[in-house]
Design a protein around this motif. Structure first.
Motif, short mmCIF file in Angstrom:
data_model
loop_
_atom_site.label_atom_id
_atom_site.label_comp_id
_atom_site.label_asym_id
_atom_site.label_seq_id
_atom_site.Cartn_x
_atom_site.Cartn_y
_atom_site.Cartn_z
N ALA A 120 1.12 -1.12 -0.16
CA ALA A 120 0.14 -0.05 0.13
C ALA A 120 0.91 1.12 -0.07
N ARG A 121 1.90 1.17 0.74
CA ARG A 121 2.65 2.28 0.61
C ARG A 121 3.51 2.49 -0.55
N TYR A 122 4.03 1.48 -1.13
CA TYR A 122 4.86 1.50 -2.27
C TYR A 122 3.93 2.14 -3.57
N GLU A 123 2.45 1.68 -3.56
CA GLU A 123 1.40 2.15 -4.17
C GLU A 123 1.40 3.83 -4.27
N ARG A 124 1.31 4.03 -3.00
CA ARG A 124 0.96 5.64 -2.90
C ARG A 124 2.36 6.46 -3.13
N LEU A 125 3.52 5.71 -2.96
CA LEU A 125 4.69 6.52 -3.40
C LEU A 125 4.81 6.56 -5.13
N ALA A 160 2.24 6.71 -7.03
CA ALA A 160 1.39 7.47 -7.49
C ALA A 160 1.91 9.06 -7.36
N SER A 166 3.43 12.52 -5.53
CA SER A 166 3.31 13.61 -4.52
C SER A 166 2.00 14.41 -4.57
N TRP A 170 8.83 12.42 -6.20
CA TRP A 170 9.03 11.31 -5.41
C TRP A 170 9.64 10.43 -6.28
#
Length: 164
Positions: free
Chosen positions: A49-54, A56, A58, A65
């Motif tokens: 989930a964190r990697y998907e946000r990163l 995507a 900033s 990013w």
């Protein structure tokens, strides 16, 4: 700016993707990695989930990013991550190398490769914030050409390199 594959003598820095979450959960699973950065190891699902946000981005205009996983080619395994937050001609970088691979120069080689790539993208100032009680990260910063300053941010020392 988007992360591109970076190759150094021993490493491949591959742009971050959610597909790396399973292997990275093992790489980053040692609680000791969080002694200076806080928190606790994330699960595979949490990392995904964190990697998907990163990946995507900033969401802020002019803020990039850029994140990579660090692969040691001789062992064909991931060993950690490097990242850069780029705003204009300035980049703030960071690195985390899994406990089994520390002390082998991987962080230094990855940081140097990252700085070289950033310079090629027009970055002129590279900074890192390092906990004053973390001599290993300070050694990586120094080996990568950064110099400690008198400035502090959230209790961490600012290191800086003017590229060029």
């Amino acid at each position: 700016m988007e992360a591109e594959t970076i190759r150094t003598r021993r490493l491949t820095l591959a742009p971050l993707a959610a597909q790396y979450a399973e292997e990275m959960a093992r790489v980053l699973g040692d609680p000791r990695l969080h002694d200076f950065i806080g928190g606790a190891p994330e699960s595979e699902q949490g990392l995904r989930a964190r990697y998907e946000r990163l990946v995507a981005g900033s969401g802020e205009s002019g803020v990039s990013w850029c994140n990579w996983v660090v692969r040691l080619r001789s062992a064909d395994c991931l060993t950690g991550t490097v990242q850069a937050t780029v705003v204009g001609a300035q980049a703030e970088i960071a690195w985390v190398i899994g406990t089994p691979w520390q002390g082998q120069g991987i962080a230094t080689e990855a940081a140097r490769g990252l700085i070289g790539w950033l310079a090629g993208q027009g970055v002129t100032t590279v900074i890192a914030h390092i906990h004053p009680g973390h001599p290993a990260s300070a050694a990586v910063a120094a080996s990568a050409g950064l110099t400690a300053t008198d400035e502090r941010h959230d209790g961490e020392m600012r290191w800086q390199l003017i590229v060029g």
